[in-house]
Enzyme design. Structure first.
Site, PDB file in Angstrom:
ATOM      1  N   CYS A   1       1.002  -1.214   0.293  1.00  9.11           N
ATOM      2  CA  CYS A   1      -0.255  -0.055  -0.255  1.00  9.11           C
ATOM      3  C   CYS A   1       1.073   1.176   0.007  1.00  9.11           C
ATOM      4  CB  CYS A   1      -0.779  -0.149   1.197  1.00  9.11           C
ATOM      5  SG  CYS A   1      -0.739  -0.018   2.778  1.00  9.11           S
TER       6      CYS A   1
ATOM      7  N   CYS B   1       2.900   1.562   2.935  1.00  9.54           N
ATOM      8  CA  CYS B   1       4.539   1.073   3.098  1.00  9.54           C
ATOM      9  C   CYS B   1       5.279   1.762   2.318  1.00  9.54           C
ATOM     10  CB  CYS B   1       4.240   0.065   2.111  1.00  9.54           C
ATOM     11  SG  CYS B   1       2.697  -1.318   3.406  1.00  9.54           S
TER      12      CYS B   1
ATOM     13  N   CYS C   1      49.062  -6.936  -6.478  1.00 16.07           N
ATOM     14  CA  CYS C   1      49.624  -5.838  -5.352  1.00 16.07           C
ATOM     15  C   CYS C   1      48.285  -5.435  -4.099  1.00 16.07           C
ATOM     16  CB  CYS C   1      50.951  -5.041  -5.319  1.00 16.07           C
ATOM     17  SG  CYS C   1      50.449  -4.084  -6.750  1.00 16.07           S
TER      18      CYS C   1
ATOM     19  N   CYS D   1      47.004  -3.147  -6.731  1.00 21.98           N
ATOM     20  CA  CYS D   1      45.405  -3.846  -7.263  1.00 21.98           C
ATOM     21  C   CYS D   1      44.383  -3.889  -7.057  1.00 21.98           C
ATOM     22  CB  CYS D   1      46.015  -4.814  -8.230  1.00 21.98           C
ATOM     23  SG  CYS D   1      47.422  -5.004  -9.323  1.00 21.98           S
TER      24      CYS D   1
ATOM     25  N   ASP E   1      26.664 -19.935  29.464  1.00 20.96           N
ATOM     26  CA  ASP E   1      25.697 -20.449  29.746  1.00 20.96           C
ATOM     27  C   ASP E   1      25.637 -21.787  30.538  1.00 20.96           C
ATOM     28  OD1 ASP E   1      22.618 -19.945  30.464  1.00 20.96           O
ATOM     29  OD2 ASP E   1      22.802 -21.357  28.899  1.00 20.96           O
TER      30      ASP E   1
ATOM     31  N   ASP F   1      23.329 -21.161  24.008  1.00 23.78           N
ATOM     32  CA  ASP F   1      22.858 -21.967  22.542  1.00 23.78           C
ATOM     33  C   ASP F   1      22.656 -21.389  21.478  1.00 23.78           C
ATOM     34  OD1 ASP F   1      20.703 -20.838  22.795  1.00 23.78           O
ATOM     35  OD2 ASP F   1      20.156 -22.445  23.593  1.00 23.78           O
TER      36      ASP F   1
ATOM     37  N   ASP G   1      19.824 -17.096  24.496  1.00 23.75           N
ATOM     38  CA  ASP G   1      20.468 -16.571  24.628  1.00 23.75           C
ATOM     39  C   ASP G   1      20.626 -15.429  23.775  1.00 23.75           C
ATOM     40  OD1 ASP G   1      20.925 -17.678  26.894  1.00 23.75           O
ATOM     41  OD2 ASP G   1      22.536 -19.511  26.344  1.00 23.75           O
TER      42      ASP G   1
END
Length: 893
Positions: free
Chosen positions: A15, A18, A83, A86, A580, A779, A783
């Protein structure tokens, strides 16, 4: 730099509000001249100042607002870069093109990674831009893009109506030329114009029709082509070197007649100036043609690079020698001295530099070995059950949901979940763990791992580019192509290096011509050539990327995935690790740890009775007790009656006896005397364990303890980190007594207990406020805020559930020793980078004055240009070889 305009496709605009939101979001950025969102074409058009704001900022802003920006990424191999200047030249040129979001060029991998908008620019345009700069793209290494054809696995299109729905959705898209659907294999092949539509938008269109599309990867093909291109480059340098060496050797031998000792040994015809001219010419203009082409390309763009130094230096020696032959009388008249010829100098310079390029190309090939090893793990075929038949099919034809059969000694073709059978699987090539893992129904298996003993059938869950191996390869490729901050500094220095060297060479020539001894022109020419040749920006350019390349590859071999050079550089500074507790230090699931029977009770019998009672319970503590009994092969009794007492435990009838299993309150309410077992239970509680009381026939039978147990090597990993001078902090939501009991077992002094998940990020921030460089280990999902807050986020993963996108570093196996490995590898890699940079800087700082003849008035030392060429070649090879030492990295436990 002039303003740029970009047209960025955006999906999800439904719309006018947006469009207005996106325009407002982009307008807030600095450096914006005009911004417009076209709702009909779903396009964002922005005119902006590229020195203030980048295309990446637009993409990030659009995504933050909840929309998706359509762009593609292409990796283009480039040959001819010698190099760091470049690299900087190519990077800046690509970045300046309209439609390019981001461009990154890696010297070590000889690749440019470009994010671009297909509607504005195509890979062909990018390749043309690279060609215009004077560099080459190995033939066949990048797919031609006039029309691209892609194969997608789309689950659910086996029905005619579903297939037609997908076909109609795709065919109405501008840029889609042909759609072929194979319903039996659930495959959709799309031919499309990448100038008009991107693969990501095609996948989103299919998703909008209600299906999930996965790209089927014939991944090995492009890698094979790239490997062939790399081998072709190595072969090219080798051929040019050997032919050049064969032509140069007679020239060098001929010049030995100038020494009295060799005058009677070396044939006179080898010293003939016309023969030397004839031999030197193909060396100069055929073997050295690549340097001339590179120098000309640099000159056209009003810059200079390594090729410029080589071309000018060797040409000066060659052309002076030609002039000395053609205008001999002019030179002799000037000083009654026979003019010297330097064909040996020009030929040896080019020959030695070709040797250096050849050795460097070989070494860089070895530096990318990690990717080839990972890619080589891919199985080629799979045995599947389809329509009741066993079929051997290419691994690309395996679909999600297929039942796959694996026999002893075979590679597991894709990721999946075991349905029938059991076996032990060697996952060392993915996780770095050498001990085979037992797999039973319900367990996950990873593609490319090796089945050792039994046969089993599993259901495919991830195929193609979604497999764990494909993700690992993709992650390592991205890491190896990334740049560390320290490398960007080296690139900037290199961009000023070549012009500075040319200026020094010119000043050197003039000073020797004016103040040098006779023949002053000869001295001036030799020092001019030596300064140009001795300078080596390529060693400076290779110092960082080769080390990052080998370091990230070595990490992958050890089950440690590091996202890029920036992460690798930052990780070596870590001084605090936050671990943790649940699922990181501990296994994350309760297990039976202690069985303490009453005086007249047998230990095994107590376990059997309690496990029998808990068999119908759904409580996690009860499940842990039942599992322990089953693991010991116990036959459990049937329960006659079962009653769960909320918050206390259970009451059951087994073998005609009344059995109570639960907490202390359950037994005290029944007036059952606990006796001295109460003290034992208190001791277990102080250790962070949960005591479970059991009474049989109205008398206390014993107490069992259940706890979330430590992983096997948690203590060892914590000790290793502490030995590295890193403070280890444990964070958990558990109560302080339980937390401190676990911390005591692994010798962690600082404990952050009773911390809610949403508060973990704040605790990490507090540590950072103390001036610490903090790594958070979790994990990768629960977390996530803390991982994002930390300086380095480390995700613990197991098998196919590795949360690769959630953290900076991922430990594939879940082994905490991987943390120590990652930090030790980071320290070793950054140490290698510093050694390389030191070697490069010291080399140039010391040898350029030597080549310029600064030490000649004091010590009579002057550097021959031939030795300068040898030293220059050696510097690049030594830097790459030093990086290759990282391949021997091993963590000392």
């Amino acid at each position: 730099m002039a303003n740029k305009t970009i047209e960025l496709p955006i999906t999800g605009i439904v719309c006018a509000s947006c469009a207005a939101r996106i325009e407002q979001g982009i307008t807030k950025l600095q450096g914006i001249e005009t911004v417009n969102v076209n709702l009909a074409t779903e396009t964002l058009t922005v005119t902006y100042d590229p020195q203030v704001v980048s295309e990446r900022d637009f993409v990030d802003t659009v995504r933050e607002l909840g929309y998706d920006a359509g762009f593609e990424s292409v990796t283009i191999p480039i040959s001819g870069m010698h190099c760091a200047s470049c690299v900087r030249k190519v990077e800046q040129h690509l970045q300046g093109l309209n439609g390019v979001i981001r461009a990154s060029v890696n010297f070590a991998t000889e690749q440019a990674t470009v994010e671009y908008v297909p509607r504005q620019i195509s890979p062909d345009d990018l390749k043309k831009a690279i060609y215009d700069l004077g560099y080459d793209i190995p033939e066949g290494s990048v797919e031609e893009t006039e029309t691209r054809r892609i194969e997608l696995s789309v689950s659910g299109v086996s029905g005619a109506r579903d297939a037609e729905r997908v076909r109609e959705a795709l065919q109405e898209m501008d840029g889609v030329e042909q759609v072929d659907i194979d319903r039996s294999r659930e495959r959709v092949q799309v031919s499309y114009d990448p100038y008009k539509v991107s693969l990501e938008i095609i996948r989103q269109k299919i998703a909008g029709a209600g299906f999930k599309a996965i790209e089927v990867a014939a991944e090995g093909e492009l890698e094979d082509r790239e490997q062939a291109a790399r081998e072709s480059t190595i072969r090219m340098w080798k051929v040019r070197f050997w032919i050049s060496a064969a032509l140069t050797l007679p020239i060098v031998v001929g010049t030995l007649r100038d020494f009295a000792f060799f005058e009677g040994i070396v044939p006179a015809f080898l010293a003939n100036p016309y023969l030397q001219w004839a031999l030197a010419t193909p060396v100069q203009f055929w073997a050295g043609w690549l340097f001339y082409r590179g120098a000309w390309a640099a000159a056209r763009h009003r810059t200079a690079d390594m090729n410029t130094l080589i071309a000018v230096g060797s040409s000066a020696a060659y052309l002076y020698s030609v002039a000395a032959i053609l205008f001999r009388d002019f030179f002799t008249a000037a000083g009654d001295i026979e003019p010297a010829l330097y064909f040996d100098t020009s030929a040896v310079i080019i020959t030695l530099i070709l040797l250096g390029r050849y050795l460097e190309a070989r070494a860089k090939g070895r530096a990318s070995e990690a990717i080839r090893k990972l890619a080589g793990l891919r199985p080629r075929t799979a045995r599947i059950i389809r329509n009741g038949l066993e079929l051997d099919v290419p691994v690309e034809d395996v679909l999600v949901g297929d039942m796959v059969i694996v026999r002893p000694g075979e590679k597991i073709p894709v990721d999946g979940i075991v349905a029938e059978g059991s076996s032990s699987v060697d996952e060392s090539m993915i996780t770095g763990e050498s001990i085979p893992v037992v797999k039973r129904p319900g367990d996950e298996v990873i593609g490319a791992t090796i089945n050792r003993t039994g046969s089993f059938t599993f259901r495919a869950t991830k195929v193609g580019k979604d497999t764990a191996l494909a993700q690992i390869i993709r992650m390592v490729e991205q890491a190896q192509g990334s740049k560390a901050p320290i490398q960007r500094l080296a690139d900037v220095i290199s961009s000023y290096f070549v012009p500075t060297v040319i200026a020094i060479a010119i000043v050197t020539f003039i000073m020797w011509l004016i103040f040098g001894p006779e023949p002053s022109f000869n001295f001036a020419l030799l020092t001019f050539v030596a300064v140009l040749i001795i300078a080596c920006p390529c060693a400076l350019g290779l110092a960082t990327p080769t080390a990052i390349m080998v370091g990230t590859g070595k990490g992958a071999e050890n089950g440690v995935l590091i996202k890029g050079g920036e992460i690798l550089e930052r990780a070596h500074q870590i001084d605090t690790i936050v671990l943790d507790k649940t699922g990181t230090l501990t296994k994350g699931e309760p297990a039976l740890t202690d069985i303490i029977p009453a005086k007249d009770m047998d230990k095994a019998e107590l376990l059997r009775i309690v496990a029998s009672a808990e068999k119908r319970s759904e409580h996690p503590l009860g499940e842990a007790i039942v599992k322990a009994a089953e693991d010991q092969g116990m036959q459990l009794s049937e329960v006659q009656s079962f009653s769960a007492i909320a918050g206390e435990g259970i009451e059951v009838q087994i073998e005609g006896r009344n059995v109570l299993v639960g907490n202390l309150k359950l037994l005290t309410d029944r007036h059952i005397l606990i006796g001295e077992l109460y003290i034992k239970a208190e001791e277990l509680s102080q250790q962070g364990k949960t005591p479970v009381f059991a009474a049989i026939g109205g008398k206390i039978a014993g107490v069992l303890a259940v706890a979330d147990t430590l992983k096997e090597n948690s203590h060892q990993a914590v000790k290793a980190l502490q030995d590295m001078g890193i403070e280890v902090v444990m964070i958990t939501g558990d109560n302080r007594r339980t937390a401190e009991a676990i911390a005591k077992l692994v010798e962690i002094d600082r404990v952050l207990a009773e911390v809610l998940p949403q508060d973990k990020a704040n605790e990490v921030r507090k540590l950072q406020d103390e001036g610490r460089i903090v790594a958070m280990v979790g994990d990768g999902i629960n977390d996530a805020p803390a991982l994002a807050q930390a300086d380095i986020g480390i995700a613990i993963g197991t098998g196919t559930d590795v949360a690769m996108e959630a953290a900076d570093i991922t430990l594939i196996s879940g082994d905490l020793m991987g943390i120590a490995t990652a930090i030790a590898l980071s320290r070793r890699t950054i140490s290698t980078v510093r050694q390389n940079l030191f070697l490069s800087f010291v080399y140039n700082v010391l040898l350029i004055p030597l080549a310029a003849g600064v030490f000649y008035p004091f010590f009579g030392v002057l550097l021959n240009p031939m030795w300068a060429a040898a030293a220059m070649s050696l510097s690049s090879v030594s830097v790459v070889s030093n990086s290759l030492r990282l391949r021997s990295f091993r963590l000392r436990h």
